[in-house]
Design an enzyme around this catalytic site. Sequence first.
Site, PDB file in Angstrom:
ATOM      1  N   LYS A  52      -0.043 -29.370 -46.053  1.00  0.00           N
ATOM      2  CA  LYS A  52       1.218 -29.683 -45.353  1.00  0.00           C
ATOM      3  C   LYS A  52       1.856 -30.928 -45.978  1.00  0.00           C
ATOM      4  CE  LYS A  52       1.489 -26.352 -42.380  1.00  0.00           C
ATOM      5  NZ  LYS A  52       2.462 -25.284 -42.629  1.00  0.00           N
ATOM      6  N   ASN A  96       2.974 -10.773 -46.334  1.00  0.00           N
ATOM      7  CA  ASN A  96       1.952  -9.937 -46.983  1.00  0.00           C
ATOM      8  C   ASN A  96       0.990  -9.344 -45.956  1.00  0.00           C
ATOM      9  OD1 ASN A  96       0.257 -12.020 -46.299  1.00  0.00           O
ATOM     10  ND2 ASN A  96      -0.394 -12.511 -48.385  1.00  0.00           N
ATOM     11  N   ASN A 155      -8.881 -20.437 -32.297  1.00  0.00           N
ATOM     12  CA  ASN A 155      -9.156 -21.868 -32.472  1.00  0.00           C
ATOM     13  C   ASN A 155      -8.342 -22.686 -31.490  1.00  0.00           C
ATOM     14  OD1 ASN A 155     -10.898 -21.901 -34.789  1.00  0.00           O
ATOM     15  ND2 ASN A 155      -9.127 -21.271 -36.019  1.00  0.00           N
ATOM     16  N   GLY A 214     -13.083 -33.730 -35.747  1.00  0.00           N
ATOM     17  CA  GLY A 214     -11.774 -33.753 -36.385  1.00  0.00           C
ATOM     18  C   GLY A 214     -10.598 -33.829 -35.413  1.00  0.00           C
ATOM     19  N   SER A 231       3.904 -30.021 -40.002  1.00  0.00           N
ATOM     20  CA  SER A 231       3.070 -30.140 -38.806  1.00  0.00           C
ATOM     21  C   SER A 231       2.844 -31.597 -38.457  1.00  0.00           C
ATOM     22  CB  SER A 231       1.725 -29.472 -39.098  1.00  0.00           C
ATOM     23  OG  SER A 231       0.765 -29.816 -38.155  1.00  0.00           O
ATOM     24  N   TYR A 266      -6.210 -27.995 -45.198  1.00  0.00           N
ATOM     25  CA  TYR A 266      -5.007 -27.456 -44.546  1.00  0.00           C
ATOM     26  C   TYR A 266      -3.978 -28.570 -44.348  1.00  0.00           C
ATOM     27  CZ  TYR A 266      -1.964 -26.328 -40.630  1.00  0.00           C
ATOM     28  OH  TYR A 266      -0.871 -26.186 -39.831  1.00  0.00           O
TER      29      TYR A 266
HETATM   30  N1  UFG Z   1      -9.229 -27.436 -27.131  1.00  0.00           N
HETATM   31  C1  UFG Z   1     -10.239 -27.222 -26.212  1.00  0.00           C
HETATM   32  N2  UFG Z   1     -10.838 -26.016 -26.220  1.00  0.00           N
HETATM   33  C2  UFG Z   1     -10.506 -25.009 -27.071  1.00  0.00           C
HETATM   34  C3  UFG Z   1      -9.466 -25.241 -28.013  1.00  0.00           C
HETATM   35  C4  UFG Z   1      -8.859 -26.471 -28.003  1.00  0.00           C
HETATM   36  O1  UFG Z   1     -10.587 -28.108 -25.442  1.00  0.00           O
HETATM   37  O2  UFG Z   1     -11.120 -23.948 -27.035  1.00  0.00           O
HETATM   38  C5  UFG Z   1      -8.529 -28.737 -27.124  1.00  0.00           C
HETATM   39  C6  UFG Z   1      -8.662 -29.477 -28.437  1.00  0.00           C
HETATM   40  O3  UFG Z   1      -9.850 -30.235 -28.447  1.00  0.00           O
HETATM   41  C7  UFG Z   1      -7.392 -30.326 -28.436  1.00  0.00           C
HETATM   42  C8  UFG Z   1      -6.391 -29.468 -27.671  1.00  0.00           C
HETATM   43  O4  UFG Z   1      -7.147 -28.507 -26.964  1.00  0.00           O
HETATM   44  O5  UFG Z   1      -7.611 -31.486 -27.704  1.00  0.00           O
HETATM   45  C9  UFG Z   1      -5.418 -28.727 -28.577  1.00  0.00           C
HETATM   46  O6  UFG Z   1      -6.171 -28.003 -29.551  1.00  0.00           O
HETATM   47  P1  UFG Z   1      -5.528 -26.895 -30.473  1.00  0.00           P
HETATM   48  O7  UFG Z   1      -6.606 -26.362 -31.352  1.00  0.00           O
HETATM   49  O8  UFG Z   1      -4.762 -25.919 -29.651  1.00  0.00           O
HETATM   50  O9  UFG Z   1      -4.460 -27.721 -31.287  1.00  0.00           O
HETATM   51  P2  UFG Z   1      -4.676 -28.953 -32.264  1.00  0.00           P
HETATM   52  O10 UFG Z   1      -3.926 -30.097 -31.679  1.00  0.00           O
HETATM   53  O11 UFG Z   1      -6.068 -29.167 -32.661  1.00  0.00           O
HETATM   54  O12 UFG Z   1      -3.986 -28.287 -33.511  1.00  0.00           O
HETATM   55  C10 UFG Z   1      -2.784 -28.647 -33.984  1.00  0.00           C
HETATM   56  C11 UFG Z   1      -2.045 -27.441 -34.559  1.00  0.00           C
HETATM   57  C12 UFG Z   1      -2.767 -26.937 -35.762  1.00  0.00           C
HETATM   58  C13 UFG Z   1      -3.039 -28.050 -36.704  1.00  0.00           C
HETATM   59  C14 UFG Z   1      -3.836 -29.113 -36.033  1.00  0.00           C
HETATM   60  C15 UFG Z   1      -4.197 -30.184 -36.994  1.00  0.00           C
HETATM   61  O13 UFG Z   1      -1.941 -26.418 -33.591  1.00  0.00           O
HETATM   62  O14 UFG Z   1      -1.983 -25.959 -36.405  1.00  0.00           O
HETATM   63  O15 UFG Z   1      -3.084 -29.601 -34.949  1.00  0.00           O
HETATM   64  O16 UFG Z   1      -4.719 -31.283 -36.406  1.00  0.00           O
HETATM   65  F1  UFG Z   1      -3.741 -27.622 -37.747  1.00  0.00           F
END
Ligand code: UFG
Length: 338
Positions: free
Chosen positions: A154, A34, A198, A297, A125, A150
């Site tokens: 999942k 979409n 993010n 989180g 995930s 979210y």
């Molecule tokens: N991190 C930083 N700086 C940033 C972004 C991330 O230090 O600007 C760190 C985070 O703290 C984490 C690591 O990089 O330790 C990875 O972070 P991401 O956001 O890239 O990935 P996550 O492990 O948080 O996210 C993953 C998946 C998401 C899912 C999430 C749920 O990519 O889709 O796990 O916990 F939603």
Amino acid sequence: MSKTVLVSGGAGFIGSHVTVELSQAGYDVIIADNMSNCDETNYNGVCAILGKKLPFIKMDFCDQAATDKLFSENKIDAVIHFAAFKAVGESVAEPIKYYKNNLDSFLNILQAAKDHGTHVLFSSSATVYGEPDVAPVTEQSPRKSATSPYGNTKQMCEDFLRDCVAAYGMHGIALRYFNPIGAHPSALIGELPRGIPNNLVPFITQTAIGKRECLNIFGNDYPTPDGTCLRDYIDIVDLAKAHVCAVNRMVEGRMDEPYEIFNIGTGRPLSVLELVNAFQQVNGVKLNYRFAPRREGDTIAVWADPSLAERKLGWKATRTVEETLAAAWAWEKHLAGK
Ligand code: UFG
């Protein structure tokens, strides 16, 4: 005769890479999206890589009639469902939006798949494991209660698939992705975050190109070797290939159980700092970063035991993190026209 795979959310980051691999493996692919969280960049890139235009349908899977029409008008052998909202923070602020979109769309797909005898692959995930008691996690590791709507969607969608398979004699696979990163080696498709990213790697590449001033590394006082979080970063092309293996397994009738779950990761934990250093080294760029407070989180350490996928799907990650980070950087430069 070739088989047809429908890719919902096929214009997005993961969906576009999966589309390329499926098409190159000989499947006919229908992309449906979409376009709520992307533009046509990746769809155009997919067509450029493949040298042909793939069928594209602009539609919302929350529309049950449109979903049924799509399945009625096409002989779809398997559907891969990516079309969902994915921002953890936004899901906490707007749970109804997430539950409506992510659950309704999948229920409509399950209904159509049941009615039309279609195999279902769900994009799950590692978030379902929460903060695991033991790493690496296997598919048998307990799911922890979700910390965001979210994450909850999942878990719920996994359960929807399991229950429909049990009740209706369907076949389904859930792939639990760890941290997908990188871009296609052609630099024609990749991640296109809207606004401030993010996730770590798009934030790194945007900082390196000058779109962001400084990368915040969230927390350097975690109980890990260098104090930063550990994750399992999986190359997007490797990840996409896992989908081809999973679809092959379903359409060729090789499943051991009608509902199967596989971890899709490398099995190698990497810290945030190690990833940042690898990016700087392989690309020869200096990254402006600083240590910042922990992000709420975040889990401390999560990585996969991917051995089940290797045994049953015949899939294994092959690309090095250096190759992956070079591809991510090439993509960012491509976007910047450099
Ligand atoms: N991190 C930083 N700086 C940033 C972004 C991330 O230090 O600007 C760190 C985070 O703290 C984490 C690591 O990089 O330790 C990875 O972070 P991401 O956001 O890239 O990935 P996550 O492990 O948080 O996210 C993953 C998946 C998401 C899912 C999430 C749920 O990519 O889709 O796990 O916990 F939603």
